[in-house]
Motif scaffolding. Structure first.
Motif, short mmCIF file in Angstrom:
data_model
loop_
_atom_site.label_atom_id
_atom_site.label_comp_id
_atom_site.label_asym_id
_atom_site.label_seq_id
_atom_site.Cartn_x
_atom_site.Cartn_y
_atom_site.Cartn_z
N HIS A 155 0.82 -1.21 0.00
CA HIS A 155 0.00 0.00 0.00
C HIS A 155 0.86 1.26 0.00
CE1 HIS A 155 -3.77 -2.12 0.41
NE2 HIS A 155 -3.32 -2.80 1.45
N SER A 156 2.02 1.19 0.64
CA SER A 156 2.90 2.36 0.71
C SER A 156 3.64 2.59 -0.60
CB SER A 156 3.91 2.18 1.84
OG SER A 156 4.79 1.10 1.56
N GLY A 157 3.69 1.56 -1.45
CA GLY A 157 4.42 1.67 -2.71
C GLY A 157 5.92 1.50 -2.55
N VAL A 173 15.98 3.94 3.26
CA VAL A 173 15.24 3.68 4.49
C VAL A 173 13.87 3.11 4.14
CG1 VAL A 173 14.20 4.70 6.54
CG2 VAL A 173 16.43 5.50 5.76
N LEU A 174 13.49 2.04 4.83
CA LEU A 174 12.18 1.44 4.63
C LEU A 174 11.34 1.75 5.87
CD1 LEU A 174 10.88 -0.26 2.40
CD2 LEU A 174 11.49 -2.31 3.70
N VAL A 175 10.16 2.32 5.63
CA VAL A 175 9.34 2.83 6.72
C VAL A 175 8.10 1.96 6.92
CG1 VAL A 175 8.07 4.86 7.55
CG2 VAL A 175 10.15 5.16 6.22
N GLY A 176 7.71 1.77 8.19
CA GLY A 176 6.54 0.98 8.53
C GLY A 176 5.25 1.77 8.40
N LYS A 177 4.15 1.15 8.81
CA LYS A 177 2.82 1.74 8.64
C LYS A 177 2.65 3.04 9.42
CE LYS A 177 0.50 -2.69 7.81
NZ LYS A 177 -0.54 -3.64 8.29
#
Length: 215
Positions: free
Chosen positions: A100-102, A152-156
């Motif tokens: 969903h975040s792409g 950086v990979l970001v959570g919900k």
């Protein structure tokens, strides 16, 4: 009830006990399988060039970082196949389910445009059992890595869950160390300590401590 009937019922219960499957589980499995293949049929195709192969703390290559910033997730049990299939700098076409975040795509197919080969995700083999992660974690090598944040990979909730340093170091932050995105951004220099693994394509570390290095 005759002897044969008793044996048949006993065998059926034994099968359920060994596999852990019930009629409800079987139906759920069938539905999930149908949904999975239906999703693949409609999966988008995404093109990009491989920047890094991503290694988890247990030494399994379970993804790619493309130059576009897209993270491609792939089954960890297919680590060896993925390493043999693609290298840094090669162009790929990926099909899968975009988050969903792409930020991520859960790939079911990775097509290497240089070799023409296609790698298809496969289900984890039956009987491929491993100890729980917290037990496996104790066997990992203590390590300290230092480098510049490349991605950086970001959570919900906007928390940083994975940091990728230059030269392909994949650092995963547990929940108690999660930081807001503003706290860790590309270009920063960090020193990370924890436990992990070193492979021929990169390093993976489960972070226990984050230290900011002033430039």
């Amino acid at each position: 009830m005759n002897g044969k009937t008793k044996v048949g019922i006993g065998a059926a219960f034994a099968l359920v006990a060994m596999t852990g499957l019930t009629g409800v589980d079987a139906k759920k499995g069938a539905r999930s399988g149908q949904d999975y293949y239906a999703a693949q049929f409609h999966a988008p195709s995404l093109n990009g060039k491989v920047r890094y192969l991503l290694v988890n703390p247990f030494g399994e290559t379970d993804g790619l970082l493309l130059h576009s910033g897209l993270v491609v997730k792939f089954p960890a049990h297919m680590s060896d196949q993925l390493v043999d299939h693609v290298r840094r700098g090669e162009s790929v076409t990926v099909q899968g389910r975009v988050s969903h975040s792409g930020q991520e795509v859960k790939a079911w197919s990775i097509h290497n445009l240089a070799s023409g080969r296609r790698l298809i995700a496969e289900a984890k083999p039956w009987g491929d059992l491993k100890p729980p992660k917290h037990i496996r974690y104790l066997a990992l090598t203590p390590m300290i890595v230092r480098g510049t944040v490349a991605h950086v990979l970001v959570g919900k909730r906007g928390e940083v869950k994975t940091v990728i340093l230059d030269e392909g170091v994949t650092a995963r932050l547990p929940k108690h160390l999660a930081r807001p995105f503003a706290a860790i951004q590309p270009g920063m220099t960090l020193s990370l300590s924890g436990r992990g693994s070193t492979t021929r394509v990169g390093k993976g570390i489960e972070v226990e401590r984050v230290t900011y290095i002033e430039q």
